[in-house]
Scaffold this motif. Structure first.
Motif, mmCIF file in Angstrom:
data_model
loop_
_atom_site.group_PDB
_atom_site.id
_atom_site.type_symbol
_atom_site.label_atom_id
_atom_site.label_comp_id
_atom_site.label_asym_id
_atom_site.label_seq_id
_atom_site.Cartn_x
_atom_site.Cartn_y
_atom_site.Cartn_z
ATOM 1 N N VAL A 1 97.380 77.676 22.058
ATOM 2 C CA VAL A 1 97.507 76.434 22.831
ATOM 3 C C VAL A 1 97.529 75.267 21.844
ATOM 4 O O VAL A 1 96.759 75.247 20.892
ATOM 5 N N PRO A 2 98.405 74.279 22.059
ATOM 6 C CA PRO A 2 98.454 73.133 21.145
ATOM 7 C C PRO A 2 97.142 72.342 21.164
ATOM 8 O O PRO A 2 96.494 72.226 22.205
ATOM 9 N N VAL A 3 96.781 71.813 20.022
ATOM 10 C CA VAL A 3 95.591 70.962 19.913
ATOM 11 C C VAL A 3 96.026 69.543 20.271
ATOM 12 O O VAL A 3 96.874 68.954 19.608
ATOM 13 N N ALA B 1 91.204 72.157 22.268
ATOM 14 C CA ALA B 1 91.328 72.977 21.063
ATOM 15 C C ALA B 1 92.332 74.105 21.298
ATOM 16 O O ALA B 1 92.758 74.348 22.432
ATOM 17 N N ALA B 2 92.674 74.793 20.238
ATOM 18 C CA ALA B 2 93.654 75.879 20.308
ATOM 19 C C ALA B 2 93.196 77.023 21.207
ATOM 20 O O ALA B 2 94.029 77.788 21.690
ATOM 21 N N ASP C 1 88.075 69.844 11.525
ATOM 22 C CA ASP C 1 87.269 70.715 12.385
ATOM 23 C C ASP C 1 88.095 71.392 13.475
ATOM 24 O O ASP C 1 87.868 72.557 13.792
ATOM 25 N N ALA C 2 89.048 70.661 14.049
ATOM 26 C CA ALA C 2 89.819 71.174 15.197
ATOM 27 C C ALA C 2 91.053 71.956 14.787
ATOM 28 O O ALA C 2 91.604 72.705 15.586
ATOM 29 N N GLY C 3 91.501 71.771 13.569
ATOM 30 C CA GLY C 3 92.764 72.378 13.153
ATOM 31 C C GLY C 3 93.889 71.387 13.352
ATOM 32 O O GLY C 3 93.671 70.226 13.690
ATOM 33 N N ALA C 4 95.086 71.844 13.152
ATOM 34 C CA ALA C 4 96.253 70.963 13.205
ATOM 35 C C ALA C 4 96.421 70.354 14.594
ATOM 36 O O ALA C 4 96.684 71.054 15.568
ATOM 37 N N VAL D 1 101.755 63.817 12.968
ATOM 38 C CA VAL D 1 101.313 64.113 14.335
ATOM 39 C C VAL D 1 102.012 63.169 15.311
ATOM 40 O O VAL D 1 102.020 61.948 15.100
ATOM 41 N N ALA D 2 102.583 63.723 16.364
ATOM 42 C CA ALA D 2 103.222 62.903 17.396
ATOM 43 C C ALA D 2 102.146 62.107 18.136
ATOM 44 O O ALA D 2 101.051 62.606 18.376
#
Length: 172
Positions: A18-20, A36-37, A73-76, A113-114
């Motif tokens: 799942v996108p972050v 989160a992912a 912490d959250a990732g990309a 990042v968009a």
């Protein structure tokens, strides 16, 4: 140092890949919500109020550092949605918002990042059915969806995130 409070609410069962997605209600007390992912939604508030001994730009440096830590912490982070405020109660609020927005957009551009601003009325209408809903209504809407926001800043960030997820960023 920035003060942070947070809560976590699972949206559904974990969904790898799942996108972050990050949602922000920018201000001295910034509300944030992050999917989160794994599908877990975490939200909270962070204060960027400078002390009387801080220079004028310290809140923006702290905001940028907070974004760096959050991304670590959250990732990309795939996308950032923020409340697009066109009218402020006072000059100071407008200056703080503008500085945070400039910091956010430059950080997002650098990180690839968009990002997208979401009009206040759009957020309120999606959350409550009323484009001019007050703070209590926004808090109640977040609670009705299973969240426990500490204040209206966190409730707004949750509403922005839910709008972004449910409308695919406005691409219905």
């Amino acid at each position: 140092m920035a003060h942070v409070s947070l809560t976590s609410t699972p949206m559904s069962a974990p969904c790898p890949g799942v996108p972050v997605v990050l949602a922000l209600d920018l201000g001295t007390m910034t509300g944030w919500a992050l999917q989160a992912a794994d599908g877990l939604i975490t939200s909270g508030t962070v204060s960027f109020r400078p002390s009387r001994y801080d220079g004028g730009g310290i809140r923006y440096l702290r905001f940028r550092s907070w974004l760096d830590q959050l991304a670590h912490d959250a990732g990309a982070i795939t996308a950032i949605h923020f409340e697009e405020v066109r009218r402020h109660v006072g000059t100071d609020a407008a200056h703080v918002y503008g500085g945070l927005l400039a910091t956010l957009t430059s950080w997002a551009e650098t990180a690839g990042v968009a990002y997208q601003g979401v009009p206040v009325g759009t957020i309120k209408r999606h959350a409550t059915g009323k484009g001019n809903a007050n703070k209590d209504a926004m808090m109640a809407a977040a609670r009705a969806r299973g969240f426990s926001p500490a204040d209206d800043n966190e409730a707004d960030a949750i509403a922005i995130l839910l709008w972004a997820l449910e409308t695919r960023g406005g691409v219905q």
